[in-house]
Scaffold this motif. Structure first.
Motif, PDB file in Angstrom:
ATOM      1  N   PRO A  15       3.476   3.659  -1.555  1.00  0.00           N
ATOM      2  CA  PRO A  15       4.083   3.951  -2.863  1.00  0.00           C
ATOM      3  C   PRO A  15       5.545   4.391  -2.706  1.00  0.00           C
ATOM      4  O   PRO A  15       5.873   5.564  -2.801  1.00  0.00           O
ATOM      5  N   LEU A  18       0.980  -2.204 -11.081  1.00  0.00           N
ATOM      6  CA  LEU A  18      -0.159  -1.414 -11.567  1.00  0.00           C
ATOM      7  C   LEU A  18       0.042   0.064 -11.283  1.00  0.00           C
ATOM      8  O   LEU A  18      -0.166   0.929 -12.125  1.00  0.00           O
ATOM      9  N   LYS A  19       0.504   0.343 -10.015  1.00  0.00           N
ATOM     10  CA  LYS A  19       0.713   1.745  -9.635  1.00  0.00           C
ATOM     11  C   LYS A  19       1.788   2.378 -10.511  1.00  0.00           C
ATOM     12  O   LYS A  19       1.706   3.534 -10.886  1.00  0.00           O
ATOM     13  N   ALA A  20       2.813   1.555 -10.826  1.00  0.00           N
ATOM     14  CA  ALA A  20       3.910   2.077 -11.633  1.00  0.00           C
ATOM     15  C   ALA A  20       3.406   2.521 -12.999  1.00  0.00           C
ATOM     16  O   ALA A  20       3.806   3.548 -13.535  1.00  0.00           O
ATOM     17  N   ALA A  55       0.409  -5.171  -7.275  1.00  0.00           N
ATOM     18  CA  ALA A  55      -0.199  -3.853  -7.036  1.00  0.00           C
ATOM     19  C   ALA A  55       0.809  -2.748  -7.351  1.00  0.00           C
ATOM     20  O   ALA A  55       0.459  -1.710  -7.915  1.00  0.00           O
ATOM     21  N   PHE A  56       2.081  -3.006  -7.018  1.00  0.00           N
ATOM     22  CA  PHE A  56       3.132  -2.032  -7.350  1.00  0.00           C
ATOM     23  C   PHE A  56       3.231  -1.835  -8.859  1.00  0.00           C
ATOM     24  O   PHE A  56       3.346  -0.718  -9.345  1.00  0.00           O
ATOM     25  N   LYS A  71       8.887  -1.870  -2.094  1.00  0.00           N
ATOM     26  CA  LYS A  71       8.915  -2.872  -3.173  1.00  0.00           C
ATOM     27  C   LYS A  71      10.159  -3.767  -3.032  1.00  0.00           C
ATOM     28  O   LYS A  71      10.074  -4.984  -3.166  1.00  0.00           O
ATOM     29  N   ASP A 116       0.291   3.402 -13.659  1.00  0.00           N
ATOM     30  CA  ASP A 116      -0.597   4.547 -13.458  1.00  0.00           C
ATOM     31  C   ASP A 116       0.160   5.842 -13.184  1.00  0.00           C
ATOM     32  O   ASP A 116      -0.148   6.898 -13.699  1.00  0.00           O
ATOM     33  N   GLN A 117       1.153   5.713 -12.300  1.00  0.00           N
ATOM     34  CA  GLN A 117       1.754   6.942 -11.781  1.00  0.00           C
ATOM     35  C   GLN A 117       3.184   7.188 -12.252  1.00  0.00           C
ATOM     36  O   GLN A 117       3.828   8.143 -11.855  1.00  0.00           O
ATOM     37  N   GLU A 118       3.687   6.261 -13.053  1.00  0.00           N
ATOM     38  CA  GLU A 118       5.057   6.348 -13.540  1.00  0.00           C
ATOM     39  C   GLU A 118       6.043   6.543 -12.414  1.00  0.00           C
ATOM     40  O   GLU A 118       6.928   7.404 -12.449  1.00  0.00           O
ATOM     41  N   GLN A 173       0.823  -1.224   0.000  1.00  0.00           N
ATOM     42  CA  GLN A 173       0.000   0.000   0.000  1.00  0.00           C
ATOM     43  C   GLN A 173       0.855   1.272   0.000  1.00  0.00           C
ATOM     44  O   GLN A 173       0.338   2.370  -0.126  1.00  0.00           O
TER      45      GLN A 173
END
Ligand code: SF4
Ligand code: SF4
Length: 388
Positions: free
Chosen positions: A345, A378-380, A375-376, A350, A382-384, A343
Motif C-alpha cells: 500500500p 479498490l484499496k484506495a 487492487a490499488f 502504484k 477502502d482506505q482513502e 500488495q
C-alpha cells in the motif's frame, strides 16, 4: 552365503554408509498401485508428467529388471542441526530443510554405488543391481513400509517411530535372495490431525492423500508457470519447498540429528534476505546454487517465488527489489513482481506499475499489472489512500 548372513552384512555396510533405516523384501507387484493410479487420474499430480511416465514400471520393478529378486529399502537422515538463526521474519526467505546443504542426489547415489560394489564385488553375491533415490520407478513409501521402516503418515511422508520423518528414501534392487523383514503395522497416526490443520493451503485433502497442485513444495519447485493468485498469500516467505507438516508432527519432536557432514547447511541458505535474492542474475544464481537442490527451480522459478514472498511482506522496503523484478528478462518474474507490488500500500509501488504498463508487451504480464492496479483502486476506495 545364506540370505540371512548376506542381509546382515548388507545391513551393516548400509549403516556404516549412513543409511539409518534398512529393510528387505522380496520383489513383487505393488500393493498400492491402484490407489496411486487413481490419484494420478484425479489430476492431483498437477504438471508432474514424469510421474505418469513411470506409473507402468512402478507396478512391478521386474518390468525394469526381470532378474531382480529382492529390494533393499533404505532411509537416510537429513535432519542436520537447527541453525541458531531462523527465517522467522517476513523479509527473510525460507528454504526447505532438505535443500540447505549440497544436492543429496549425488551424495546418496555415491553411497548406493559403494553398497552395490560391496554386494557384487566384495561379497561376490550378485551380478545385477539397480539403485534409486527419489526418482526411480518404485513406489518408495510403500516398499519402505513393507520393509518395516515405518508407516506412511497422514501428510504422506514415511514416519519411523524412533527417528521421525526427516529421511530421504532410497532403494536397491538385487538379483539375490535376502532375508525378508516384516511390514510395519505397529503404530500409525491414530486420531492426530495436526499436519492437516497446519497446512496453509489445505493440500492434505484426506489421510495420506495430497493434492500436489495445492502443496507449496510443488508450487515453488515443480510448477514451471504462474502460481495461482489465490494461493500466493498462503505461501508467506516460503521460497523453496515447505516443511510445515513435518515440523508440526509430534513424531519429529525427538528426531535424531544426521551425522552426514555433506548435508551441513550452507550459511547463505538459512536466512537469505529476499531483497538480495531478487538481485541474482543468471551467473550469480548458478554460482550461488551450484550443486544445490535449489537449482531445480531454475532462476526464473526461484525469483518468481521470491517476488511472491516480497508481496507477502508487503513493505515499501521491497519496492526497489520488485522494480528490478518488473524489468527482468523473464516474463514469469515480471508478472509475479507486478502482483507483489500490488500488495504494497504505497504510492511509489502504484507509480512503478503505471510506468511498466506503458512499456510492457507481454499479454500475461500486462494482465497482472492491470490486476495489481485494480487492487490499488479498490484499496484506495477502502482506505482513502493514494490521493493524488
Ligand atoms: S509441504 Fe506444506 S503445503 Fe505441502 S502438504 Fe505439507 S504443509 Fe501443506
Ligand atoms: S502430524 Fe499427526 S497426523 Fe500428521 S503425520 Fe504426524 S502423527 Fe500423523
Amino acid at each position: 552365503m545364506s540370505p540371512s548372513s548376506l542381509t546382515s552384512l548388507l545391513r551393516e555396510k548400509a549403516n556404516e554408509l549412513g543409511f539409518e533405516l534398512v529393510g528387505a523384501i522380496p520383489v513383487s507387484r505393488s500393493k498400492t498401485i491402484d490407489i496411486y493410479n487413481a490419484w494420478l487420474k484425479k489430476g492431483y499430480a498437477g504438471s508432474m508428467a514424469y510421474l505418469e511416465r513411470h506409473a507402468e514400471l512402478k507396478e512391478d520393478p521386474r518390468q525394469l529388471l526381470p532378474e531382480t529378486m529382492s529390494l533393499l529399502a533404505l532411509g537416510f537422515n537429513y535432519k542436520t542441526a537447527d541453525p541458531s538463526e531462523k527465517a522467522n521474519n517476513p523479509d527473510i526467505g525460507c528454504i526447505s530443510r532438505y535443500a540447505w546443504g549440497d544436492d543429496y542426489h549425488e551424495l546418496i547415489r555415491r553411497k548406493l554405488s559403494v553398497l552395490e560394489d560391496y554386494l557384487c564385488r566384495e561379497l561376490n553375491a550378485g551380478k545385477i543391481s539397480r539403485s534409486f533415490v527419489d526418482s526411480g520407478p518404485v513406489l518408495e513409501r510403500e516398499v519402505a513400509q513393507r520393509a518395516g521402516l515405518g508407516w506412511i503418515g497422514k501428510h504422506s511422508n514415511l514416519i519411523n517411530w524412533k527417528k521421525g520423518s526427516w529421511f530421504f528414501l532410497a532403494e536397491l534392487l538385487v538379483d539375490v535372495q535376502l532375508e525378508t523383514d516384516l511390514p510395519f503395522t505397529r503404530v500409525d497416526c491414530g486420531t492426530c490431525t495436526i499436519c492437516i490443520e497446519a497446512c496453509p493451503t489445505e493440500a492434505i485433502i484426506a489421510d495420506r492423500t495430497l493434492d500436489a497442485r495445492l502443496c507449496i513444495s510443488y508450487l515453488t519447485i515443480e510448477l514451471k508457470g504462474a502460481i495461482p493468485v489465490e494461493l500466493r498469500p498462503k505461501m508467506a516467505n516460503l521460497i523453496f519447498g515447505c516443511d510445515i507438516c513435518q515440523q508440526v508432527c509430534p513424531w519429529n519432536r525427538d528426531a535424531p540429528q544426521s551425522q552426514e557432514t555433506g548435508l551441513l547447511p550452507r550459511p547463505e541458505n538459512i536466512s537469505p534476505r529476499l531483497i538480495d535474492l531478487m538481485k541474482l542474475d543468471q551467473t550469480a544464481f548458478s554460482k550461488r546454487f551450484r550443486m544445490s537442490p535449489v537449482k531445480r527451480s531454475k532462476r526464473r522459478g526461484f525469483l518468481r517465488n521470491v517476488a511472491v514472498a516480497l508481496g507477502n511482506w508487503a513493505n515499501p522496503g521491497a519496492i526497489p527489489a520488485l522494480s528490478l523484478g518488473l524489468d527482468d528478462e523473464e516474463a514469469l518474474v515480471r508478472s509475479h513482481s507486478a502482483w507483489a507490488l500490488g500488495q504494497i500500500p504505497d504510492l511509489q509501488a502504484k507509480t512503478k506499475l503505471e510506468e511498466a504498463k506503458i512499456t510492457e508487451k507481454n499479454p500475461e504480464v500486462l494482465q497482472e499489472i492491470e490486476a495489481a492496479l485494480a487492487a490499488f483502486a479498490l484499496k484506495a476506495v477502502d482506505q482513502e489512500i493514494f490521493t493524488d
